[in-house]
Design a protein around this motif. Structure first.
Motif, PDB file in Angstrom:
ATOM      1  N   LYS A 130      -5.552  -2.016  -4.043  1.00 41.54           N
ATOM      2  CA  LYS A 130      -5.095  -3.185  -3.405  1.00 41.54           C
ATOM      3  C   LYS A 130      -4.550  -4.179  -4.204  1.00 41.54           C
ATOM      4  CE  LYS A 130      -7.317  -1.245   0.436  1.00 41.54           C
ATOM      5  NZ  LYS A 130      -7.565  -0.088  -0.219  1.00 41.54           N
ATOM      6  N   ALA A 158      -1.119  -5.484  -0.298  1.00 41.52           N
ATOM      7  CA  ALA A 158      -0.550  -4.205  -0.276  1.00 41.52           C
ATOM      8  C   ALA A 158      -1.554  -3.007  -0.712  1.00 41.52           C
ATOM      9  CB  ALA A 158       0.693  -3.997  -0.955  1.00 41.52           C
ATOM     10  N   SER A 159      -1.561  -1.638  -0.137  1.00 39.44           N
ATOM     11  CA  SER A 159      -2.408  -0.846  -0.652  1.00 39.44           C
ATOM     12  C   SER A 159      -1.462   0.129  -1.379  1.00 39.44           C
ATOM     13  CB  SER A 159      -3.251  -0.187   0.509  1.00 39.44           C
ATOM     14  OG  SER A 159      -3.743   1.183   0.020  1.00 39.44           O
ATOM     15  N   ASN A 206       1.842   6.540  -1.620  1.00 43.56           N
ATOM     16  CA  ASN A 206       2.013   5.580  -0.310  1.00 43.56           C
ATOM     17  C   ASN A 206       1.848   4.114  -0.665  1.00 43.56           C
ATOM     18  OD1 ASN A 206       2.098   5.032   2.513  1.00 43.56           O
ATOM     19  ND2 ASN A 206       0.068   5.529   2.675  1.00 43.56           N
ATOM     20  N   PHE A 207       2.807   3.508  -0.313  1.00 40.98           N
ATOM     21  CA  PHE A 207       2.699   1.989  -0.468  1.00 40.98           C
ATOM     22  C   PHE A 207       2.897   1.408   0.901  1.00 40.98           C
ATOM     23  CE2 PHE A 207       4.698  -2.269  -1.627  1.00 40.98           C
ATOM     24  CZ  PHE A 207       3.626  -2.573  -2.563  1.00 40.98           C
ATOM     25  N   LYS A 208       1.949   0.482   1.520  1.00 40.59           N
ATOM     26  CA  LYS A 208       1.855  -0.355   2.700  1.00 40.59           C
ATOM     27  C   LYS A 208       1.264  -1.549   2.642  1.00 40.59           C
ATOM     28  CE  LYS A 208      -1.570   2.435   5.101  1.00 40.59           C
ATOM     29  NZ  LYS A 208      -1.727   2.888   6.292  1.00 40.59           N
ATOM     30  N   VAL A 209       1.777  -2.365   3.438  1.00 46.56           N
ATOM     31  CA  VAL A 209       1.000  -3.905   3.444  1.00 46.56           C
ATOM     32  C   VAL A 209      -0.008  -3.582   4.428  1.00 46.56           C
ATOM     33  CG1 VAL A 209       1.390  -6.187   4.367  1.00 46.56           C
ATOM     34  CG2 VAL A 209       3.164  -5.154   3.118  1.00 46.56           C
ATOM     35  N   VAL A 210      -1.274  -4.077   4.171  1.00 44.52           N
ATOM     36  CA  VAL A 210      -2.440  -3.752   4.887  1.00 44.52           C
ATOM     37  C   VAL A 210      -3.194  -4.831   5.451  1.00 44.52           C
ATOM     38  CG1 VAL A 210      -2.887  -1.353   3.905  1.00 44.52           C
ATOM     39  CG2 VAL A 210      -3.886  -3.468   2.858  1.00 44.52           C
ATOM     40  N   ASP A 213      -4.353  -2.712   8.688  1.00 46.15           N
ATOM     41  CA  ASP A 213      -4.832  -1.277   8.599  1.00 46.15           C
ATOM     42  C   ASP A 213      -5.884  -1.255   7.441  1.00 46.15           C
ATOM     43  OD1 ASP A 213      -4.515   1.234   9.199  1.00 46.15           O
ATOM     44  OD2 ASP A 213      -3.144   1.744   7.480  1.00 46.15           O
TER      45      ASP A 213
END
Length: 73
Positions: free
Chosen positions: A5, A22-23, A37-41, A57
């Motif tokens: 993270k 982000a993760s 996989n890169f996304k704002v959590v 998330d």
């Protein structure tokens, strides 16, 4: 699989600072890169000397860990 993270640079909107959290997940297959996989959590928001967090998330446990670590920094 590697999973981390990251607190990204702030986005400033008026008096409000928004920090995306982000993760990044990376999957390897026999020492070869396979996928990512890169996304704002979540978000950390600072406004008028108050700190807010918004969970998008994350599990409750991971969200609590991030809140505790970010408040102490």
């Amino acid at each position: 699989m590697i999973s981390k993270k990251y607190l990204l640079d702030s986005i400033n909107i008026g008096e409000r600072k928004i920090f995306p959290i982000a993760s990044l997940n990376i999957v390897f297959l026999k020492n070869n890169f396979f996928s990512y996989n890169f996304k704002v959590v979540a978000f950390k928001i600072i406004e008028n000397d108050l700190i807010y967090f918004i969970n998008l998330d994350l599990s409750d446990e991971d969200f609590d860990i991030i809140k505790k670590s970010e408040k102490s920094s």
